[in-house]
Scaffold this motif. Sequence first.
Motif, PDB file in Angstrom:
ATOM      1  N   SER A   9     -62.507 -12.140  29.704  1.00  0.00           N
ATOM      2  CA  SER A   9     -61.214 -11.472  29.757  1.00  0.00           C
ATOM      3  C   SER A   9     -60.029 -12.414  29.642  1.00  0.00           C
ATOM      4  O   SER A   9     -58.904 -11.966  29.466  1.00  0.00           O
ATOM      5  CB  SER A   9     -61.087 -10.687  31.069  1.00  0.00           C
ATOM      6  OG  SER A   9     -62.092  -9.714  31.144  1.00  0.00           O
ATOM      7  N   GLY A  10     -60.274 -13.709  29.771  1.00  0.00           N
ATOM      8  CA  GLY A  10     -59.169 -14.655  29.713  1.00  0.00           C
ATOM      9  C   GLY A  10     -58.348 -14.601  30.989  1.00  0.00           C
ATOM     10  O   GLY A  10     -58.870 -14.381  32.076  1.00  0.00           O
ATOM     11  N   ARG A  11     -57.034 -14.773  30.841  1.00  0.00           N
ATOM     12  CA  ARG A  11     -56.152 -14.809  32.008  1.00  0.00           C
ATOM     13  C   ARG A  11     -55.827 -13.391  32.474  1.00  0.00           C
ATOM     14  O   ARG A  11     -55.402 -12.550  31.697  1.00  0.00           O
ATOM     15  CB  ARG A  11     -54.871 -15.551  31.666  1.00  0.00           C
ATOM     16  CG  ARG A  11     -53.898 -15.598  32.845  1.00  0.00           C
ATOM     17  CD  ARG A  11     -52.719 -16.462  32.579  1.00  0.00           C
ATOM     18  NE  ARG A  11     -51.863 -15.847  31.570  1.00  0.00           N
ATOM     19  CZ  ARG A  11     -50.682 -16.318  31.225  1.00  0.00           C
ATOM     20  NH1 ARG A  11     -50.231 -17.421  31.769  1.00  0.00           N
ATOM     21  NH2 ARG A  11     -49.975 -15.702  30.312  1.00  0.00           N
ATOM     22  N   VAL A  12     -55.991 -13.175  33.779  1.00  0.00           N
ATOM     23  CA  VAL A  12     -55.598 -11.929  34.418  1.00  0.00           C
ATOM     24  C   VAL A  12     -54.568 -12.307  35.479  1.00  0.00           C
ATOM     25  O   VAL A  12     -54.859 -13.086  36.387  1.00  0.00           O
ATOM     26  CB  VAL A  12     -56.811 -11.204  35.058  1.00  0.00           C
ATOM     27  CG1 VAL A  12     -56.353  -9.977  35.820  1.00  0.00           C
ATOM     28  CG2 VAL A  12     -57.841 -10.855  34.001  1.00  0.00           C
ATOM     29  N   LYS A  13     -53.362 -11.758  35.345  1.00  0.00           N
ATOM     30  CA  LYS A  13     -52.276 -12.095  36.266  1.00  0.00           C
ATOM     31  C   LYS A  13     -52.305 -11.184  37.491  1.00  0.00           C
ATOM     32  O   LYS A  13     -52.678 -10.021  37.400  1.00  0.00           O
ATOM     33  CB  LYS A  13     -50.933 -11.946  35.574  1.00  0.00           C
ATOM     34  CG  LYS A  13     -50.705 -12.948  34.470  1.00  0.00           C
ATOM     35  CD  LYS A  13     -49.325 -12.764  33.863  1.00  0.00           C
ATOM     36  CE  LYS A  13     -49.049 -13.839  32.845  1.00  0.00           C
ATOM     37  NZ  LYS A  13     -47.640 -13.826  32.430  1.00  0.00           N
ATOM     38  N   ALA A  14     -51.890 -11.759  38.615  1.00  0.00           N
ATOM     39  CA  ALA A  14     -51.795 -10.986  39.849  1.00  0.00           C
ATOM     40  C   ALA A  14     -50.669 -11.562  40.696  1.00  0.00           C
ATOM     41  O   ALA A  14     -50.225 -12.690  40.469  1.00  0.00           O
ATOM     42  CB  ALA A  14     -53.115 -11.035  40.621  1.00  0.00           C
ATOM     43  N   THR A  15     -50.224 -10.794  41.657  1.00  0.00           N
ATOM     44  CA  THR A  15     -49.222 -11.259  42.615  1.00  0.00           C
ATOM     45  C   THR A  15     -49.847 -11.185  43.997  1.00  0.00           C
ATOM     46  O   THR A  15     -50.341 -10.126  44.412  1.00  0.00           O
ATOM     47  CB  THR A  15     -47.954 -10.378  42.560  1.00  0.00           C
ATOM     48  OG1 THR A  15     -47.413 -10.439  41.232  1.00  0.00           O
ATOM     49  CG2 THR A  15     -46.919 -10.866  43.551  1.00  0.00           C
ATOM     50  N   ALA A  16     -49.842 -12.324  44.680  1.00  0.00           N
ATOM     51  CA  ALA A  16     -50.410 -12.399  46.021  1.00  0.00           C
ATOM     52  C   ALA A  16     -49.273 -12.410  47.051  1.00  0.00           C
ATOM     53  O   ALA A  16     -48.230 -13.022  46.834  1.00  0.00           O
ATOM     54  CB  ALA A  16     -51.262 -13.656  46.173  1.00  0.00           C
ATOM     55  N   VAL A  17     -49.493 -11.706  48.151  1.00  0.00           N
ATOM     56  CA  VAL A  17     -48.514 -11.624  49.239  1.00  0.00           C
ATOM     57  C   VAL A  17     -48.995 -12.486  50.394  1.00  0.00           C
ATOM     58  O   VAL A  17     -50.179 -12.447  50.760  1.00  0.00           O
ATOM     59  CB  VAL A  17     -48.336 -10.154  49.694  1.00  0.00           C
ATOM     60  CG1 VAL A  17     -47.354 -10.069  50.854  1.00  0.00           C
ATOM     61  CG2 VAL A  17     -47.888  -9.293  48.546  1.00  0.00           C
ATOM     62  N   THR A  18     -48.086 -13.261  50.979  1.00  0.00           N
ATOM     63  CA  THR A  18     -48.433 -14.107  52.114  1.00  0.00           C
ATOM     64  C   THR A  18     -48.556 -13.264  53.378  1.00  0.00           C
ATOM     65  O   THR A  18     -47.668 -12.460  53.685  1.00  0.00           O
ATOM     66  CB  THR A  18     -47.361 -15.189  52.323  1.00  0.00           C
ATOM     67  OG1 THR A  18     -47.204 -15.908  51.090  1.00  0.00           O
ATOM     68  CG2 THR A  18     -47.751 -16.162  53.418  1.00  0.00           C
ATOM     69  N   VAL A  19     -49.683 -13.435  54.082  1.00  0.00           N
ATOM     70  CA  VAL A  19     -49.928 -12.729  55.337  1.00  0.00           C
ATOM     71  C   VAL A  19     -50.373 -13.715  56.407  1.00  0.00           C
ATOM     72  O   VAL A  19     -50.853 -14.807  56.086  1.00  0.00           O
ATOM     73  CB  VAL A  19     -50.996 -11.606  55.174  1.00  0.00           C
ATOM     74  CG1 VAL A  19     -50.538 -10.554  54.182  1.00  0.00           C
ATOM     75  CG2 VAL A  19     -52.333 -12.195  54.766  1.00  0.00           C
ATOM     76  N   ARG A  20     -50.233 -13.328  57.662  1.00  0.00           N
ATOM     77  CA  ARG A  20     -50.740 -14.173  58.752  1.00  0.00           C
ATOM     78  C   ARG A  20     -52.263 -14.043  58.792  1.00  0.00           C
ATOM     79  O   ARG A  20     -52.798 -12.957  58.532  1.00  0.00           O
ATOM     80  CB  ARG A  20     -50.145 -13.719  60.070  1.00  0.00           C
ATOM     81  CG  ARG A  20     -48.691 -14.057  60.184  1.00  0.00           C
ATOM     82  CD  ARG A  20     -48.200 -13.788  61.623  1.00  0.00           C
ATOM     83  NE  ARG A  20     -46.858 -14.261  61.780  1.00  0.00           N
ATOM     84  CZ  ARG A  20     -45.777 -13.489  61.687  1.00  0.00           C
ATOM     85  NH1 ARG A  20     -45.905 -12.199  61.461  1.00  0.00           N
ATOM     86  NH2 ARG A  20     -44.581 -14.004  61.843  1.00  0.00           N
ATOM     87  N   PRO A  21     -52.991 -15.101  59.113  1.00  0.00           N
ATOM     88  CA  PRO A  21     -54.448 -14.994  59.217  1.00  0.00           C
ATOM     89  C   PRO A  21     -54.841 -13.925  60.230  1.00  0.00           C
ATOM     90  O   PRO A  21     -54.157 -13.721  61.235  1.00  0.00           O
ATOM     91  CB  PRO A  21     -54.874 -16.384  59.699  1.00  0.00           C
ATOM     92  CG  PRO A  21     -53.771 -17.294  59.256  1.00  0.00           C
ATOM     93  CD  PRO A  21     -52.510 -16.468  59.340  1.00  0.00           C
ATOM     94  N   GLY A  22     -55.905 -13.205  59.918  1.00  0.00           N
ATOM     95  CA  GLY A  22     -56.384 -12.148  60.795  1.00  0.00           C
ATOM     96  C   GLY A  22     -55.773 -10.803  60.490  1.00  0.00           C
ATOM     97  O   GLY A  22     -56.188  -9.797  61.033  1.00  0.00           O
ATOM     98  N   ARG A  23     -54.764 -10.768  59.616  1.00  0.00           N
ATOM     99  CA  ARG A  23     -54.154  -9.498  59.222  1.00  0.00           C
ATOM    100  C   ARG A  23     -54.800  -9.009  57.947  1.00  0.00           C
ATOM    101  O   ARG A  23     -55.117  -9.777  57.067  1.00  0.00           O
ATOM    102  CB  ARG A  23     -52.651  -9.674  58.976  1.00  0.00           C
ATOM    103  CG  ARG A  23     -51.866 -10.164  60.140  1.00  0.00           C
ATOM    104  CD  ARG A  23     -51.471  -8.991  60.998  1.00  0.00           C
ATOM    105  NE  ARG A  23     -50.902  -9.440  62.235  1.00  0.00           N
ATOM    106  CZ  ARG A  23     -49.687  -9.143  62.617  1.00  0.00           C
ATOM    107  NH1 ARG A  23     -48.917  -8.419  61.864  1.00  0.00           N
ATOM    108  NH2 ARG A  23     -49.257  -9.549  63.776  1.00  0.00           N
TER     109      ARG A  23
END
Length: 175
Positions: free
Chosen positions: A160-174
Amino acid sequence: MSAPAASAERPLPVWRRPAAAAALRAALVPAGACAVVLLLLCVYTATGAAGDPSARIGVSDARILQSAGSATTTVLVSLRNTGPVEDTLESVSSLDLGVMVLARTVTENGESRTRPIGPVTVASGGSLRMDAFGVKVAVLDPPELDPGEKVGIDLWFRNSGRVKATAVTVRPGRP
């Protein structure tokens, strides 16, 4: 006195000469066959039927576990392959996060450690949900990120080549 009438016979056109006509007919058969095959290949390609079917990778629930001054942090994503063939996640990158490697948590002598792993295959119709204790993406020397901060990541797949995504920062355990 009149001049004798010269024989004004014209030469035959090339396609009417016996040897040339035979050569022309012999050349038309393979040329016509090539034209027909080329036309069929164009139609086959234009319909999208040419080549291997592609995987269709969907990315959801992409999150970065906020690091508290740690030398590493983790990116977790959920992958779904809705295509007719398997695909392989080979690497993950982000200009904002720096060096990233596919990794897995392993337990050796009662101690858990993160170890780099090779590519990860996502089966046709299958899914992969990364978690902190299994397959994940380790970020080496992560930047300071605040909860809720969004970062673009690129997942690189063999088919598939490059697949873009957006990651959100969360606190560990959430979640």
